[in-house]
Scaffold this motif. Structure first.
Motif: not given
Length: 228
Positions: A79-89, A151-165
């Motif tokens: 599988r190849v991710l061609v686009e990655i989006r993320a929500d930052f708080t 982090y999200k995969d826009p092609s599916s709308g799924d959340k694929i990872g999360c980091v909190d620093m």
């Protein structure tokens, strides 16, 4: 605008050795049972942010398409991710209420635009991304800050990872910079050590509790939110 660049990980290992783990994977908190994006070797240079200092954040990101564990799909191309989006708080820790106060929400950020080396990302790939933050605004209060990134995969709308620093923004007086820098680093190190011993309290509420282990003077340096 943040400046972004890609560097080889081994060139910065000396910084990593000076940083305790002030971050955690927050996939469980976001209901991501099997994250395909995972994070390692995440650290800040400098470890403690002070007035007029820039901050460089290094993150190593790995992508593993866990669906390929299914024998029926294992023969398919990776599988190849061609686009990655993320929500930052972004949060600031209120010592008065001992809780995190959100002050900025930035949804659906284009991480491929922010980090050109991140995409396309093929299953099995690992890359390092670098973010350089300019000095904080002169009216920014001192204290503890936190950034949660989903982090999200826009092609599916799924959340694929999360980091909190987390990072500490600490006061350093011009007439005693070396001594104050040592005190700030001491506070940060003690906080990091405390987090290591309280992994069941990852959401950051321990950030005031750890102050019991440092001196009154160091507490005042940590808690002060003087506007300059």
């Amino acid at each position: 605008q943040h400046q972004h660049q890609h560097q080889h990980q081994h060139q910065h290992q000396q910084h990593h050795k000076k940083n305790f783990k002030n971050w955690h994977d927050c996939s469980d908190e976001e209901g991501i049972s099997n994250p395909s994006l995972t994070f390692t070797n995440l650290y800040s240079d400098p470890a403690v942010v002070t007035k007029d200092s820039t901050q460089t954040i290094y993150k190593t990101i790995s992508f593993n398409d866990n669906d390929k564990n299914d024998a029926n799909t294992s023969a398919l191309a990776p599988r190849v991710l061609v686009e990655i989006r993320a929500d930052f708080t972004q949060y600031y820790h209120s010592t008065l209420f001992n809780k995190w106060i959100p002050f900025l929400y930035a949804p659906n950020l284009d991480m491929c635009k922010e980090h050109p080396n991140l995409c396309p990302l093929t299953s099995g790939d690992t890359v390092e991304v670098v973010t350089i933050h300019p000095p904080l605004n002169r009216f920014t209060p001192y204290g503890l800050y936190r950034s949660k990134q989903v982090y999200k995969d826009p092609s599916s709308g799924d959340k694929i990872g999360c980091v909190d620093m987390q990072f500490l923004y600490c006061e350093v007086d011009a007439d005693d910079q070396d001594a104050d820098a040592d005190r700030c680093n001491n506070i940060n190190n003690k906080r990091s050590e405390y987090r290591h011993g309280h992994e069941d309290n990852k959401n950051g509420n321990e950030s005031v509790m750890f102050l019991d282990s440092v001196s009154d003077y160091d507490q005042s340096k940590y808690l002060r939110a003087r506007m300059e």
